[in-house]
Design a protein around this motif. Structure first.
Motif, mmCIF file in Angstrom:
data_model
loop_
_atom_site.group_PDB
_atom_site.id
_atom_site.type_symbol
_atom_site.label_atom_id
_atom_site.label_comp_id
_atom_site.label_asym_id
_atom_site.label_seq_id
_atom_site.Cartn_x
_atom_site.Cartn_y
_atom_site.Cartn_z
ATOM 1 N N MET A 232 -69.201 -5.795 -2.171
ATOM 2 C CA MET A 232 -70.612 -6.161 -2.257
ATOM 3 C C MET A 232 -70.756 -7.656 -2.017
ATOM 4 S SD MET A 232 -71.559 -3.670 -5.442
ATOM 5 C CE MET A 232 -69.828 -3.279 -5.732
ATOM 6 N N THR A 233 -71.426 -7.992 -0.931
ATOM 7 C CA THR A 233 -71.659 -9.393 -0.594
ATOM 8 C C THR A 233 -73.145 -9.698 -0.699
ATOM 9 O OG1 THR A 233 -71.928 -8.966 1.773
ATOM 10 C CG2 THR A 233 -69.695 -9.391 0.989
ATOM 11 N N ALA A 234 -73.454 -10.957 -0.898
ATOM 12 C CA ALA A 234 -74.862 -11.370 -0.971
ATOM 13 C C ALA A 234 -74.974 -12.838 -0.591
ATOM 14 C CB ALA A 234 -75.422 -11.140 -2.370
ATOM 15 N N ARG A 235 -76.165 -13.195 -0.170
ATOM 16 C CA ARG A 235 -76.482 -14.593 0.106
ATOM 17 C C ARG A 235 -77.881 -14.872 -0.432
ATOM 18 N NH1 ARG A 235 -76.829 -17.642 6.062
ATOM 19 N NH2 ARG A 235 -77.174 -19.769 5.217
ATOM 20 N N LEU A 236 -77.988 -15.944 -1.169
ATOM 21 C CA LEU A 236 -79.272 -16.357 -1.733
ATOM 22 C C LEU A 236 -79.625 -17.735 -1.183
ATOM 23 C CD1 LEU A 236 -81.631 -15.860 -3.674
ATOM 24 C CD2 LEU A 236 -80.245 -16.853 -5.505
ATOM 25 N N THR A 237 -80.786 -17.823 -0.525
ATOM 26 C CA THR A 237 -81.246 -19.071 0.077
ATOM 27 C C THR A 237 -82.642 -19.385 -0.440
ATOM 28 O OG1 THR A 237 -80.034 -18.449 2.080
ATOM 29 C CG2 THR A 237 -81.541 -20.318 2.254
ATOM 30 N N ALA A 238 -82.894 -20.657 -0.706
ATOM 31 C CA ALA A 238 -84.207 -21.075 -1.202
ATOM 32 C C ALA A 238 -84.703 -22.272 -0.401
ATOM 33 C CB ALA A 238 -84.118 -21.437 -2.686
ATOM 34 N N TRP A 239 -85.992 -22.257 -0.094
ATOM 35 C CA TRP A 239 -86.653 -23.330 0.638
ATOM 36 C C TRP A 239 -87.758 -23.945 -0.207
ATOM 37 C CZ3 TRP A 239 -85.013 -18.807 2.762
ATOM 38 C CH2 TRP A 239 -84.269 -18.853 3.946
ATOM 39 N N GLU A 240 -87.872 -25.238 -0.154
ATOM 40 C CA GLU A 240 -89.048 -25.939 -0.648
ATOM 41 C C GLU A 240 -89.748 -26.496 0.578
ATOM 42 O OE1 GLU A 240 -90.379 -29.594 -3.634
ATOM 43 O OE2 GLU A 240 -88.259 -29.047 -3.427
ATOM 44 N N GLY A 241 -90.921 -25.946 0.885
ATOM 45 C CA GLY A 241 -91.526 -26.241 2.181
ATOM 46 C C GLY A 241 -90.625 -25.684 3.269
ATOM 47 N N GLU B 96 -75.250 -6.782 1.074
ATOM 48 C CA GLU B 96 -74.616 -5.717 1.847
ATOM 49 C C GLU B 96 -73.528 -5.064 1.002
ATOM 50 O OE1 GLU B 96 -72.445 -4.922 6.191
ATOM 51 O OE2 GLU B 96 -72.708 -6.977 5.453
ATOM 52 N N MET B 97 -73.417 -3.741 1.126
ATOM 53 C CA MET B 97 -72.370 -2.997 0.430
ATOM 54 C C MET B 97 -71.651 -2.105 1.421
ATOM 55 S SD MET B 97 -72.575 -0.581 -2.958
ATOM 56 C CE MET B 97 -71.153 0.357 -3.519
ATOM 57 N N THR B 98 -70.321 -2.115 1.371
ATOM 58 C CA THR B 98 -69.470 -1.234 2.161
ATOM 59 C C THR B 98 -68.320 -0.778 1.264
ATOM 60 O OG1 THR B 98 -68.232 -3.158 2.978
ATOM 61 C CG2 THR B 98 -70.029 -2.331 4.376
ATOM 62 N N GLY B 99 -67.443 0.060 1.802
ATOM 63 C CA GLY B 99 -66.321 0.530 1.005
ATOM 64 C C GLY B 99 -65.097 0.822 1.849
ATOM 65 N N THR B 100 -63.947 0.676 1.242
ATOM 66 C CA THR B 100 -62.681 1.106 1.827
ATOM 67 C C THR B 100 -62.144 2.241 0.965
ATOM 68 O OG1 THR B 100 -61.291 -0.381 0.518
ATOM 69 C CG2 THR B 100 -62.259 -1.271 2.551
ATOM 70 N N ARG C 170 -76.270 -20.053 -1.287
ATOM 71 C CA ARG C 170 -75.030 -19.630 -1.934
ATOM 72 C C ARG C 170 -74.636 -18.252 -1.443
ATOM 73 N NH1 ARG C 170 -73.967 -18.658 -8.447
ATOM 74 N NH2 ARG C 170 -71.784 -18.012 -8.244
ATOM 75 N N ASN C 171 -73.337 -18.046 -1.239
ATOM 76 C CA ASN C 171 -72.783 -16.759 -0.851
ATOM 77 C C ASN C 171 -71.979 -16.156 -1.990
ATOM 78 O OD1 ASN C 171 -73.384 -16.360 2.152
ATOM 79 N ND2 ASN C 171 -72.545 -18.437 2.125
ATOM 80 N N PHE C 172 -72.085 -14.844 -2.122
ATOM 81 C CA PHE C 172 -71.304 -14.079 -3.094
ATOM 82 C C PHE C 172 -70.453 -13.071 -2.319
ATOM 83 C CE2 PHE C 172 -75.355 -15.238 -4.916
ATOM 84 C CZ PHE C 172 -75.107 -15.618 -6.228
#
Length: 659
Positions: A632-641, A622-626, A648-650
């Protein structure tokens, strides 16, 4: 096949060889990218590399460090490590018993970039390159910045790479796939804020920009570009400036290889490639070096169509470039909204230029019909009817044409203007307006007003102070029909192509000139070969894909949004059994009166499976501005099965220095 670098990192390669290469060595052709040869680019690889190999070449497709089935970690695009690896791979190829010792390099987009960047380094065995949809200047003409304006796709590309690089090696090739995968996930960077933080053309962008020294570009270059793509300026730059042999072919295409790209007509890219390789890798005297320097498809007037399968037109062949058949014609911006005939031959504004007053203060949602930075296909990704955006813009129209008008090259716009805010930009669109009022975008250009004098040392505007601003509109090849009008549309918003300025400012234009590249006229001067290619990959569609693209207005909040959902479905590779799938959604919303309401949300999902093994990754950004920062925020998730193995969050903020 594995190619081991000096530091022990093993790069995974796929090789197509002529049957007798062991006894009759052949030149090698390298494609070197991060997009996964095992699944990502496999469909196009299968159609290209076996074909070229069948014409007497060793075709080698290498996964870059940190991607696909290769070792290592990737930290950014076009790094010193990436280019060092490329040079090592070329030397390794040249030393193989099945290689004659000469190597060519080719690629599209990332691969088009790094083959130019590698040619700049001049590894001894590299004798020629073919670059498709690429750039010579990473700051001025790439997906991050354009004219100093921050592109929406800087954020979008960051989300793409967060998703693309999150996938593991194939367990069928690597027993240690899980360890490699988890290491990749832990190290994976969130690159969008890094790119956005470099708001001037500094050393970060100069690295990998071959325009820094065209004298080093001595390796022969064949450049392909597309008018529906946003890398259309590269071919001109290379042919105009390279120290060595350079030729260009520019068609009506999107961001794809020319033998499969829309809009048609497609061309026989692979035959043209073999001709280039034959001349420079095998030394065959086939006359390729004497082919026209600049071959361009001149598009003809037609109704707007964001999903055009074909564009009417003809091929122009220029023996030399710049072409002596192109003259510059200067039109004045007039007080009555017209484009008038020139009064003087000067190309710059003079103190006695006739004055007018036009205020550009366009709503923030202008630009919804401009299309993608690099459209990939037929899902309404190309520019649509510009009439709606024109109605929100400040427009200057020429008179209805009495005869066809052929344009070939880049127009240049010079404006005298002032701004009521320190930060802002101006966008210029050249449009073809039909008698029915429909409007087709021919080309566009833009400039961040902080960059009016220097890309290296931008400075905010002084509110109220009048300045002269000059910038190029993109390269074009276009024939306007009799009865049509040429329109110049000006705006200081262009969503979501350009991220909005922090304040909704107003620009006051008091004079201007448009310098046009007018071609003397031509008809069908080149007939390219028809497309040929190897058989398509063997696969089974398990779940078909579906794409939607719509614009919505919230009648309560007043926000306007572009929503894209692109489900590519799921397919099984019948050669090695891997099942892959990909789903993407994008939201671009803004309020017409509030640039700080701009918001982008991208979600990508990648799926891989075979038998009882399956993995999935999800990248949410997601991107926003003031008024002072971009977030700029992000989240990366991974699954095995069904089990989450990584999450992780950025969360990054970038100061708004010049955007």
């Amino acid at each position: 096949m594995g190619i081991v670098m000096a530091d022990g990192c093993r790069l995974s390669a796929r090789v197509w060889l002529p049957a007798d290469a062991g006894t009759h060595p052949v030149p090698a052709v390298l494609e070197y990218i991060p997009y996964r040869k095992r699944d990502g680019t496999l469909p196009r690889d299968e159609m290209m590399h076996p074909y070229v190999a069948g014409h007497g070449y060793a075709c080698v497709r290498v996964d870059m460090r940190g991607n696909g089935d290769s070792d290592g970690l990737m930290t950014d695009e076009y790094t010193e490590q990436e280019l060092s690896d490329a040079c090592e791979v070329i030397a390794w190829l040249a030393a193989q018993p099945w290689c004659s010792g000469t190597v060519g390099m080719m690629g599209k987009s990332w691969g088009g970039f790094n083959c130019l960047q590698t040619a700049f380094l001049q590894p001894p065995a590299l004798k020629a390159v073919i670059s498709v949809c690429s750039t010579t200047d990473r700051f001025a003409d790439d997906i991050h910045w354009k004219g100093g304006c921050l592109l929406g796709e800087n954020f979008g590309w960051g989300a793409v790479m967060l998703s693309y690089s999150s996938r593991p090696p194939d367990p069928a090739l690597r027993d240690d796939w899980r360890e490699v995968w988890l290491n990749r996930l832990e190290a994976e960077p969130w690159l969008a804020p890094r790119w956005a933080a470099h708001q001037a053309r500094d050393a970060y962008w100069k690295h990998g920009s071959v325009c820094e020294d065209y004298g080093r570009m001595t390796v022969p270059v064949l450049s392909f570009s597309g008018w529906a793509d946003n890398y259309m300026n590269t071919s001109d730059a290379l042919v105009r400036n390279c120290a060595g042999p350079a030729q260009a072919i520019i068609g009506p295409w999107v961001h794809q290889y020319p033998h499969t790209a829309v809009p048609g007509p497609q061309v026989g890219f692979l035959q043209l490639a073999v001709r280039w390789w034959d001349r420079w890798l095998k030394g065959i005297d086939n006359g390729a070096e004497d082919d026209p320097a600049y071959r361009a498809y001149m598009i003809h007037s037609a109704p707007p169509d964001a999903s055009a399968k074909h564009r009417a037109g003809h091929w122009v062949a220029e023996a030399e470039w710049p072409s002596p058949r192109v003259r510059r014609e200067v039109l004045h911006l007039a007080a009555d909204g017209g484009l008038s005939a020139p009064r003087t031959p000067r190309g710059y504004l003079s103190q006695d230029e006739s004055r007018f007053r036009a205020v550009i203060a366009t709503p923030q949602h202008l630009g919804m019909y401009t299309g993608e930075f690099f459209p990939m296909g037929l899902n309404a990704e190309m520019p649509g009817d510009q009439a709606g955006d024109d109605a929100l813009s400040v427009c200057f129209d020429g008179a209805p044409l009495e005869a066809p008008l052929d344009l070939l090259g880049a127009a240049r716009l010079v404006l005298r203007l002032s701004s009521d805010k320190p930060l802002g930009f101006v966008v210029a669109r050249l449009n073809d307006v039909a008698p029915d009022g429909s409007s087709v975008r021919i080309a566009h250009g833009m400039v961040n007003l902080c960059h009016r004098d220097s890309r290296e040392a931008p400075q905010p505007m002084m509110p109220g102070a009048e300045v002269e601003v000059a910038f190029d509109i993109d390269q074009m090849a276009y024939r306007l029909a009799p009865g049509h009008r040429l329109r110049l549309a000006l705006s200081n918003s262009y969503w979501p192509f350009v991220w909005p300025s922090p304040e909704a400012g107003a620009l006051t234009v008091t004079a201007g000139r448009l310098n046009l590249p007018v071609h003397q006229g031509s008809e069908g001067e080149w007939q390219p070969p028809q497309p040929e290619m190897a058989p398509a990959w063997k696969h089974k569609v398990l779940r078909p894909g579906k794409t939607t693209r719509r614009i919505e207005t919230d009648l309560i909040s007043g926000k306007v949004a572009l929503l894209i959902n692109d489900d590519l479905g799921d397919a099984e590779n019948l050669s090695h059994g891997l099942i892959t799938g990909e789903t993407m959604s994008e939201l671009w919303e803004v309020h017409p009166d509030d640039p700080l309401a701009a918001r982008a949300v991208h979600i990508w999902e990648q799926r891989l499976s075979r038998g009882d093994w399956s993995v999935r990754t999800r990248a949410e950004a997601e991107m926003t501005g003031t008024a002072t920062h971009l977030r700029m925020t992000a989240r990366l998730t991974a699954w095995e099965g069904e089990r989450v193995v990584f999450d992780r969050n950025f969360d990054d903020e970038v100061s708004r220095l010049f955007v």
